[in-house]
Structures are given as structure tokens and as C-alpha cells.
Design an enzyme around this catalytic site. Structure first.
Site, PDB file in Angstrom:
ATOM      1  N   ARG A  58      14.973  -8.945   2.212  1.00 18.11           N
ATOM      2  CA  ARG A  58      13.468  -8.868   2.424  1.00 18.11           C
ATOM      3  C   ARG A  58      13.502  -8.682   3.937  1.00 18.11           C
ATOM      4  NH1 ARG A  58      10.812 -12.925   2.212  1.00 18.11           N
ATOM      5  NH2 ARG A  58      11.336 -13.762   0.180  1.00 18.11           N
ATOM      6  N   TYR A 111     -10.166   5.848   8.615  1.00 20.84           N
ATOM      7  CA  TYR A 111      -9.597   6.247   7.262  1.00 20.84           C
ATOM      8  C   TYR A 111     -10.142   5.439   6.229  1.00 20.84           C
ATOM      9  CZ  TYR A 111      -5.514   6.525   3.893  1.00 20.84           C
ATOM     10  OH  TYR A 111      -4.641   6.842   2.806  1.00 20.84           O
TER      11      TYR A 111
HETATM   12  C1  LIG Z   1      -2.374   8.562   4.883  1.00 21.76           C
HETATM   13  C2  LIG Z   1      -3.043   7.753   5.779  1.00 21.76           C
HETATM   14  C3  LIG Z   1      -2.902   6.274   5.815  1.00 21.76           C
HETATM   15  C4  LIG Z   1      -2.100   5.470   4.708  1.00 21.76           C
HETATM   16  O1  LIG Z   1      -0.899   5.747   4.711  1.00 21.76           O
HETATM   17  P1  LIG Z   1      -0.065   5.631   3.217  1.00 21.76           P
HETATM   18  O2  LIG Z   1       1.282   5.697   3.714  1.00 21.76           O
HETATM   19  O3  LIG Z   1      -0.618   6.740   2.123  1.00 21.76           O
HETATM   20  O4  LIG Z   1      -0.627   4.377   2.676  1.00 21.76           O
HETATM   21  C5  LIG Z   1      -3.216   5.536   7.045  1.00 21.76           C
HETATM   22  N1  LIG Z   1      -4.103   6.224   7.968  1.00 21.76           N
HETATM   23  C6  LIG Z   1      -4.134   7.712   7.976  1.00 21.76           C
HETATM   24  C7  LIG Z   1      -4.736   7.940   9.211  1.00 21.76           C
HETATM   25  C8  LIG Z   1      -3.652   8.424   7.223  1.00 21.76           C
HETATM   26  O5  LIG Z   1      -3.818   9.615   6.975  1.00 21.76           O
END
Ligand SMILES: *Cc1c(COP(=O)(O)O)cnc(C)c1O
Length: 394
Positions: A58, A111
Site C-alpha cells: 500500500r 472543478y
Molecule cells: C478531471 C479533473 C479532476 C479529477 O480527476 P479524476 O482523475 O477524474 O478524479 C480534477 N481537476 C480537474 C481540473 C479535472 O479536470
């Protein structure tokens, strides 16, 4: 040794002979248990488990160590922590530094899942979030409280693409509240186009699901921290049981070697499509960081070394529901889908009320229908032809 350029650095990263065992690439080491032959060996591993020493699956294997060292070097940090997704990297980074009763500041253009985490999880833990205008600059000083533990940034903003004045924000925080931890979601820049830690930001967070992996076939999150934050970040990730599997980590490390070349093609095709969109009579504005019509464009020119294939544009008028569907339903190349950063082109459409529901500051969008596109590695002329047909449909 002469200073190497980014393309060359990306070819070399993560290929320390310690991890490649005479191959070109690091090994994929799949293991849960690590076996110790002597009590002394076990004691050594236990004492050094934070320092790329095998201890338990882990906490990472040789595959993880190779990629973590690569990311630490790429983002100019002191260490890297890996998470099963970009969203997990964001939530765990925030959780690592807050306690009940604290206050944090988050860009109101972050986001969407970042905002939802603050509103739904941090609220339950008695941690208050205030959101700010992404173009606030030095005005952030007025929002800092004595209990503000974190300022969370994202540049360019998701969907609406505003770019922060990062040096002004950082300087205002350092002057007034030097203990406050500054974090940024650096996914758009992929660790290449912006170097947040060189701007005195403490933690650079990325979804490696996007450009680093680059092929839309795995999910991974990364947080690179400076000396002041790495120990706390790493310990909390262990406490919260965060881990990523070695095959996925290997894929992300593999992506690094072609990242510079892919980004350049996304940038060139993206600009070609963006400039074509600018000329369309139906288009009000193109929100591409490298174009003057993007809010914060001058900060982009100053702080970033280039752009990529992700940007937005807005029409002069609002499409009816039928037009909205006609526009989006029949593309040959732009498929509707969340995420971005893969080889394929994608599109998402938003009406004014959709944009308003994602923004927590005084944001006043025009009425025109809004689109976010990712320009993939198809020929840009085919993408332009695809968009031209969509305009004909409305
Ligand atoms: C897609 C995205 C995330 C999240 O990433 P995941 O790997 O899909 O969980 C975070 N920040 C931004 C700006 C993103 O475009």
C-alpha cells in the site's frame, strides 16, 4: 551538465537504473507483502518507509517510487503522493491540513467536485469554505481570516477558463498569513506548462487521468508538495489508506515520455480550431488562455510556457433545446464526454443556468450557449469540418 530542455527531461524521467533493471522502462512490481529476511532489515524498512524503501504494498513498490521521483523532479517539489483519482488527490490534500473550526478559501471557479467536497464533506466537519472570484488577485488579502488554513487555486478555471494572477495572490497570502497552505489544481498544465512550486505555491495537484496518461484508459491522482508540506501530506495519505495500483502508475509514467510531443500537437491543433471559431459569425467569444479574449490572458502569457487542446467558446445567442440537441447529437469526431487529455476530441454544452450552478461568486455569464471542447490528435481540418456541419445544423 548542460541544462536540459523539457522534451529531453520527459524522456529521461522515472528511468533511474535502480528501477529499470537493465531495461528501458521501470519494472512493474506487483506485491502486497514485502519480505524481510532479518529483523534488522525489517527495522530498516519500518524506519525508512517514507523514503522509497519497500515496506508494504500500500505504501508503494519500485514502480511507484520511479514515478514519484519523476513527478517530484518535473514539478520541482520535495516529494509526491499518489491517489486512486484526481478527485481523491484534491480531497485528501485538503483533509491533510484542516481541523474542525478552520476556514478555507477556494476559487469559485474550481472543478465542480472540488466545490461539492467542500460544501458536503467539509461542512459536516465544521470547516467553513468561502469562495472567491478567480480574478481576485491581491484582493485575496481581504478574505483571509486568522483561521484560514488553506487557499485552493485552479488555473485556468474548469469550463470558464479564467487565469489567476498567481504571484499577486501568493504574495498577498505570504505577507498577511504566511502559515496558510496554498494549493493549486494544476491538471490543465500537466506539470509541464506551469511550475506552481517555483511560484511559492506549497502543493501542486493533478489528475494524471488527463494529459499525463493521455490515452483515456486509467485513473490516477498526484500531489507534489514542497519541503514544508510533504511530511504531513504523506502521513495523512497513509492514515486515510490511499494507494494506487502499480499497473496504473506504470501507465502514467509511460505517458510522461510522450507528453511534450502530445501537448505540442494538442496546442497547435487547439489554436487552429480556436482561431477558426473566432471567425465564425455565431461565436461571441473564444475562451482559450492563449487568446486575448480569455480573462486573465496576460497572466497566462507571463506565467505559462504554452497551451494545450482544452478551451471553451460561447455563442452570441442562446440555442433552443432542439438546436442544442441538433448541434451536439451528430458529431463524427467530437463526442460528448467528461474528462479530457486523451487522444480523442470531446465536447460538452452548457446553458447559462448550467454555468451559474457551477459558480460561487458574482459570475454573470452572457445568455449565449457555451461549449467546452477538447481538441484531440485528429487532423484539425477534420475537426473544423465537423464543427462547421454542427453550425449548419442550427
Ligand atoms: C478531471 C479533473 C479532476 C479529477 O480527476 P479524476 O482523475 O477524474 O478524479 C480534477 N481537476 C480537474 C481540473 C479535472 O479536470
Amino acid at each position: 551538465m548542460a541544462k536540459i530542455r523539457p522534451e529531453t527531461q520527459l524522456v529521461h524521467l522515472g528511468r533511474n537504473p535502480k528501477y529499470t533493471q537493465k531495461g528501458v522502462n521501470p519494472i512493474i512490481q506487483r506485491t502486497s507483502s514485502v519480505i524481510f529476511d532479518t529483523v534488522e532489515e525489517k527495522r530498516h524498512a519500518t524506519q525508512n518507509r517514507a523514503n522509497s524503501v519497500l515496506f508494504y504494498g500500500r505504501r508503494g513498490t519500485q514502480t511507484h517510487f520511479a514515478f514519484q521521483e519523476a513527478m517530484t523532479e518535473l514539478e520541482c517539489g520535495a516529494g509526491t503522493v499518489l491517489y486512486p483519482s484526481g478527485a481523491a488527490a484534491i480531497t485528501n490534500s485538503i483533509l491533510s491540513f484542516v481541523s474542525s473550526g478552520d476556514h478555507i478559501l477556494v476559487t469559485g471557479s474550481a472543478y465542480d467536485p472540488t466545490q461539492n467536497f467542500c460544501d458536503k464533506i467539509l461542512t459536516k466537519l465544521n470547516i467553513k469554505t468561502d469562495y472567491f472570484d478567480p480574478l481576485i488577485g491581491a484582493g485575496i488579502a481581504e478574505l483571509l481570516r486568522t483561521n484560514t488554513r488553506i487557499v485552493f487555486l485552479e488555473a485556468p478555471s474548469s469550463i470558464t477558463m479564467e487565469i489567476h494572477d498567481l504571484p499577486a495572490i501568493v504574495q498577498a497570502i505570504r505577507q498577511q498569513a504566511p502559515e496558510t497552505i496554498i494549493m493549486i489544481d494544476n491538471t490543465w498544465a500537466a506539470g509541464v506548462l506551469l511550475k506552481p512550486l517555483l511560484l511559492d505555491i506549497d502543493i501542486s495537484i493533478q489528475s494524471a487521468t488527463k494529459y499525463i496518461n493521455g490515452h483515456s484508459d486509467s485513473m490516477l491522482g498526484i500531489a507534489v508538495a514542497n519541503q514544508r508540506c510533504i511530511k504531513t501530506l504523506r502521513e495523512n495519505s497513509y492514515l486515510l489508506g490511499q494507494t494506487a495500483d502499480p499497473d496504473t502508475v506504470y501507465m502514467a509514467g509511460r505517458g510522461l515520455h510522450t507528453l511534450a510531443t502530445r501537448l505540442k500537437q494538442h496546442e497547435s491543433s487547439g489554436l487552429t480550431v480556436a482561431q477558426w471559431l473566432e471567425q465564425r459569425p455565431e461565436v461571441e467569444s473564444v475562451y482559450h488562455p492563449a487568446l486575448p479574449s480569455c480573462p486573465g490572458h496576460s497572466f497566462f502569457v507571463r506565467d505559462f510556457s504554452g497551451s494545450n487542446g482544452l478551451f471553451s467558446f460561447q455563442l452570441k445567442s442562446r440555442l433552443s433545446q432542439q438546436q442544442f440537441e441538433d448541434f451536439l447529437n451528430h458529431f463524427s469526431h467530437f463526442k460528448m464526454g467528461y474528462s479530457w487529455g486523451g487522444y480523442e476530441s470531446l465536447i460538452l454544452g452548457y446553458q447559462k443556468e448550467d454555468l451559474l450552478s457551477m459558480r460561487q461568486y458574482d459570475f454573470q455569464p452572457n445568455d449565449g450557449t457555451f461549449f467546452r471542447i477538447h481538441v484531440g490528435l485528429e487532423h484539425p481540418q477534420d475537426l473544423i469540418d465537423d464543427l462547421a456541419l454542427a453550425f449548419e445544423r442550427i
